[in-house]
Scaffold this motif. Structure first.
Motif, PDB file in Angstrom:
ATOM      1  N   LEU A 182       7.040  -9.476   3.301  1.00 16.62           N
ATOM      2  CA  LEU A 182       7.992  -9.163   4.115  1.00 16.62           C
ATOM      3  C   LEU A 182       8.065  -7.601   4.933  1.00 16.62           C
ATOM      4  N   GLN A 183       7.781  -6.883   3.807  1.00 10.60           N
ATOM      5  CA  GLN A 183       7.343  -5.318   4.511  1.00 10.60           C
ATOM      6  C   GLN A 183       6.210  -5.476   5.424  1.00 10.60           C
ATOM      7  N   ASN A 184       4.917  -6.128   5.046  1.00 12.99           N
ATOM      8  CA  ASN A 184       3.874  -5.816   5.736  1.00 12.99           C
ATOM      9  C   ASN A 184       4.217  -6.762   7.148  1.00 12.99           C
ATOM     10  N   GLU A 185       5.039  -7.611   7.181  1.00  9.61           N
ATOM     11  CA  GLU A 185       5.366  -8.124   8.630  1.00  9.61           C
ATOM     12  C   GLU A 185       5.911  -7.064   9.403  1.00  9.61           C
ATOM     13  N   LYS A 186       6.436  -6.041   8.939  1.00 10.68           N
ATOM     14  CA  LYS A 186       7.178  -4.948   9.477  1.00 10.68           C
ATOM     15  C   LYS A 186       6.207  -3.838   9.894  1.00 10.68           C
ATOM     16  N   GLY A 187       5.064  -3.832   9.299  1.00  8.33           N
ATOM     17  CA  GLY A 187       4.049  -2.702   9.707  1.00  8.33           C
ATOM     18  C   GLY A 187       4.109  -1.763   8.426  1.00  8.33           C
ATOM     19  N   TYR A 188       4.377  -1.953   7.190  1.00  7.91           N
ATOM     20  CA  TYR A 188       4.582  -0.982   6.251  1.00  7.91           C
ATOM     21  C   TYR A 188       3.206  -0.820   5.429  1.00  7.91           C
ATOM     22  N   MET A 189       2.230  -1.719   5.591  1.00 12.08           N
ATOM     23  CA  MET A 189       1.101  -1.817   4.944  1.00 12.08           C
ATOM     24  C   MET A 189       1.222  -1.712   3.431  1.00 12.08           C
ATOM     25  N   ALA A 190       1.873  -2.623   2.950  1.00 12.14           N
ATOM     26  CA  ALA A 190       2.414  -2.590   1.624  1.00 12.14           C
ATOM     27  C   ALA A 190       1.648  -3.388   0.686  1.00 12.14           C
ATOM     28  N   ASP A 191       1.248  -2.965  -0.598  1.00  5.03           N
ATOM     29  CA  ASP A 191       0.583  -3.548  -1.588  1.00  5.03           C
ATOM     30  C   ASP A 191       1.258  -3.241  -2.806  1.00  5.03           C
ATOM     31  N   TRP A 192       0.764  -4.313  -4.024  1.00  6.77           N
ATOM     32  CA  TRP A 192       1.427  -4.101  -5.399  1.00  6.77           C
ATOM     33  C   TRP A 192       0.438  -4.184  -6.237  1.00  6.77           C
ATOM     34  N   ASN A 193       1.065  -3.765  -7.535  1.00  9.27           N
ATOM     35  CA  ASN A 193       0.092  -4.181  -8.634  1.00  9.27           C
ATOM     36  C   ASN A 193       1.049  -4.128 -10.017  1.00  9.27           C
ATOM     37  N   ALA A 194       0.599  -4.984 -10.911  1.00  7.81           N
ATOM     38  CA  ALA A 194       1.507  -5.220 -12.132  1.00  7.81           C
ATOM     39  C   ALA A 194       1.053  -4.229 -13.214  1.00  7.81           C
ATOM     40  N   GLU A 195       1.994  -3.697 -13.979  1.00  9.62           N
ATOM     41  CA  GLU A 195       1.781  -2.881 -15.087  1.00  9.62           C
ATOM     42  C   GLU A 195       2.351  -3.784 -16.494  1.00  9.62           C
ATOM     43  N   GLY A 196       1.706  -4.633 -16.692  1.00  8.36           N
ATOM     44  CA  GLY A 196       2.434  -5.534 -17.893  1.00  8.36           C
ATOM     45  C   GLY A 196       3.210  -6.640 -17.082  1.00  8.36           C
ATOM     46  N   ASP A 197       4.060  -7.367 -17.920  1.00  7.79           N
ATOM     47  CA  ASP A 197       4.827  -8.441 -17.319  1.00  7.79           C
ATOM     48  C   ASP A 197       5.855  -7.879 -16.876  1.00  7.79           C
TER      49      ASP A 197
END
Length: 214
Positions: A140-155
């Motif tokens: 959703l943030q990428n649709e607004k141009g935030y160039m967002a990504d995420w990663n998991a640090e465990g569950d």
């Protein structure tokens, strides 16, 4: 061609074509060739690439005599490459609002925006795990141009990184914007969210650490 702002003298031929279409409206391949002083065949090759990249669209126009003409114009995607001053406009309005009615009125408006976004995005989160909610928020943030990504640090722990802030000019002046964003994320994710880096406060990125609630 990189998607750079064309608020300057265009460089490549494709940038020149985009600049022409912006300043002169829809043009035929022949018109473009004449204005640039290159062959129509070369222009058509560039137009083909621009159409493939969804920067140019073709319109068929009937003429009183002869075959219909094909005119080339900019798409919304191409128009976004040119300078926009929305941030300056928003900043001026907010400053005037604060000057007239104080910060409480400005914060009230930001709270209304926060509520609208929560109502709009909440259905996208229903029935999902925290991992899925984080992935959805990044999209959703990428649709607004935030160039967002995420990663998991465990569950149960995740990091969301926004590498661009489209409203950084406003946020630098009014940090309440960032606070509203943080509250929104907490509500949408139904998790503990802490912002550990902020572009508006000099950080390289906006970074959020997300922890599942006990």
């Amino acid at each position: 061609m990189g998607e750079t702002m064309l608020g300057r003298k265009p460089g490549s031929t494709r940038e020149e074509i985009l600049y022409l279409l912006k300043t002169h409206g829809p043009l035929s391949a022949g018109d473009i060739a004449e204005k640039l002083g290159i062959s129509e065949m070369a222009v058509r090759r560039h137009l083909s690439t621009l159409e493939r990249d969804r920067l140019v669209r073709t319109t068929r126009v009937r003429q009183t005599m002869g075959r219909p003409a094909h005119l080339f114009g900019l798409t919304e995607k191409a128009d976004a490459l040119f300078p926009k001053h929305y941030a300056d406009f928003a900043l001026e309005l907010l400053k005037d609002l604060v000057a007239e009615d104080g910060t409480e009125k400005m914060e009230e408006l930001l709270a209304r925006r926060e509520e609208r976004l929560r109502e709009r995005y909440q259905p996208h989160m229903a029935g999902k795990t925290l991992r899925e909610r984080v992935a959805t928020l990044a999209a959703l943030q990428n649709e607004k141009g935030y160039m967002a990504d995420w990663n998991a640090e465990g569950d149960r722990r995740f990091v969301l990184t926004e590498r661009n802030c489209p409203i950084v000019r406003v946020a630098q002046e009014f940090l309440q914007v960032c606070q509203c964003e943080l509250r929104l994320f907490r509500a949408l994710l139904a998790a503990d969210v802490k912002q550990v880096q902020c572009i508006a406060q000099g950080g390289q990125h906006c970074v959020y650490v997300i922890q599942e609630r006990a």
